[in-house]
Design a protein around this motif. Sequence first.
Motif, PDB file in Angstrom:
ATOM      1  N   CYS A 467      42.654  35.291  45.582  1.00 60.64           N
ATOM      2  CA  CYS A 467      41.425  34.693  44.872  1.00 60.64           C
ATOM      3  C   CYS A 467      42.309  33.702  43.888  1.00 60.64           C
ATOM      4  CB  CYS A 467      40.121  34.985  44.843  1.00 60.64           C
ATOM      5  SG  CYS A 467      39.163  33.856  43.883  1.00 60.64           S
ATOM      6  N   HIS A 469      41.367  32.301  41.276  1.00 56.82           N
ATOM      7  CA  HIS A 469      40.481  32.322  40.698  1.00 56.82           C
ATOM      8  C   HIS A 469      41.452  33.253  39.160  1.00 56.82           C
ATOM      9  CE1 HIS A 469      37.551  33.732  37.329  1.00 56.82           C
ATOM     10  NE2 HIS A 469      37.693  32.631  36.954  1.00 56.82           N
ATOM     11  N   HIS A 488      34.184  37.155  41.455  1.00 58.03           N
ATOM     12  CA  HIS A 488      33.218  36.941  40.780  1.00 58.03           C
ATOM     13  C   HIS A 488      32.470  35.449  41.649  1.00 58.03           C
ATOM     14  CE1 HIS A 488      36.538  37.375  38.640  1.00 58.03           C
ATOM     15  NE2 HIS A 488      35.300  38.632  37.176  1.00 58.03           N
TER      16      HIS A 488
HETATM   17 FE1  FES Z   1      38.411  35.719  43.119  1.00 56.92          FE
HETATM   18 FE2  FES Z   1      37.752  35.810  40.775  1.00 56.92          FE
HETATM   19  S1  FES Z   1      38.822  36.845  41.393  1.00 56.92           S
HETATM   20  S2  FES Z   1      36.293  34.571  42.084  1.00 56.92           S
END
Ligand code: FES
Length: 515
Positions: A467, A469, A488
């Motif tokens: 991901c 993020h 998240h």
């Molecule tokens: Fe994937 Fe935060 S690490 S949404």
Amino acid sequence: MVNNKKDPIEIPQFPEPYWRESVNLPNYDQLSENIHVDVGIVGGGITGITTAYLLIKQGFKVALLEAGELLNGTTGHTTAKITAQHGLIYDELIQHFGEEKAKLYYQSSYTSMQFIKDTINEGNIPCDFSTQDAYVYTNSDKYISKINSEMKAYEKLGIDGEITDSIPFDIPVKSALIMKNQAQFHPIQYLKYMVEYITKNGGQIYEHTTATDVENGDHPHILTSDGYRVISKYVVAASHFPFYGGQGFYFARMYPDRSYLIGIKSEKDYPGGMYINAEQPTRSIRSTSINGEELWLIGGESHKTGQGKSTMDHYQALQQFAQDKLGMKEYLYRWSAQDLTTLDKLPYIGPVTEDQPEVLIATGYRKWGMTNGTSAALIIADIISGKDNPYKELFSPSRFHADPDMKKFTQINADVSKHLIKGKLEYTKTKIEDIKEDEGKIIRVNGKRTGVYRDKEGEVHLVDTTCTHMGCEVNWNEGDRTWDCPCHGSRFSIAGEVIEGPAKKPIKKVNENMT
Ligand code: FES
């Protein structure tokens, strides 16, 4: 598969909410230049659209940006109950924050319900609005006392309610709490009216325009992924997960849930009312009309995004419930939605951080977005137009309550750490050739965890599952054909594009020749 002795019921192949399928919405162009407005709003759901509508009525120059299409996020996938009965919440709010704040929460929802009703009357909006009683029911001994405590909370707060021991379905029930005179509607028909009002009165709407950041100077500028700017006096982040969080650390202060809804026809007549049970797994029931007939909407099965069993199993559980208890005869729709819950269960509405009063956010509605989203719009419009609002402090994103915030913060972030590590260590023997058509799986490519989806034409789509993020590993969501992050709640398409934040960048595509 669901067991049933009758003829098998056909399952809709693709998730599609009835709300969106039954209304033609106008399309809007992408933003292709820098623009100057008073207020730049990001997010084309109930919050963004209602905020734009309210501000335009007051003479503000407004631009609304939507990363995809209008009303295709959580608002387009809701159950569309307009109620202040947000499950069992008032006793809990009194315990944590006292009667005064619990009453404010009720009043904000009630005010929103009234606003929706008044807007519908004023605009003569054909949106299938009807007044309905709302029920929370239980068949669990543990929840009987909770329902009794909630009734006491209703009495303290002056909420019109009563307890009964049955509901008009073939569902075992030990106790149910009624909140009288709530409502339901068709959310897209309602919001389409506002969208038309906005554009007729000088508001600008841009679709397929992704806001990526806010630049703070004299005034905040919204930056888009195509390199354009919206230069404004105020920015409103109404993008579900705020597209801009400043130093607010919202990803660590909320957790994402997915839940499911099916639209069915029943052999029975719908008895009226809107229902939800208190215990798990959740079951939510309401009806709407479709071509003069009743469409029953059965929802529930919520779980943390990107975690747990196959998402198709959740649809199957709802189908089984509808067949066993509600006389299901036809399966017309299925869809799912994502919701965010904050540390203390109250939404975050207001300045993103105390030192950025011109950037306002609205998020964390805990599945009750029709009223909470409308409350957010009313509060934000008041803040921007310099009016006082009685609910501003209650929802301030900068609030902190040691109880329950600390405990929930620790729980949420321990879960994130667990999934961050678990995803990295996961072992799989699956090979690309083992993957069937319309199936998504995790494989290893040169030792690296890789997501593969083989489409119905046999073509494979590979993505790096890390991901963008904060580096957790995404999992396959079979029901929606997406890659969902368990940390998240970011979600990505089979091609890796961002469907839902907090991630802003796509996950990387992987070349098939590398396998
Ligand atoms: Fe994937 Fe935060 S690490 S949404």
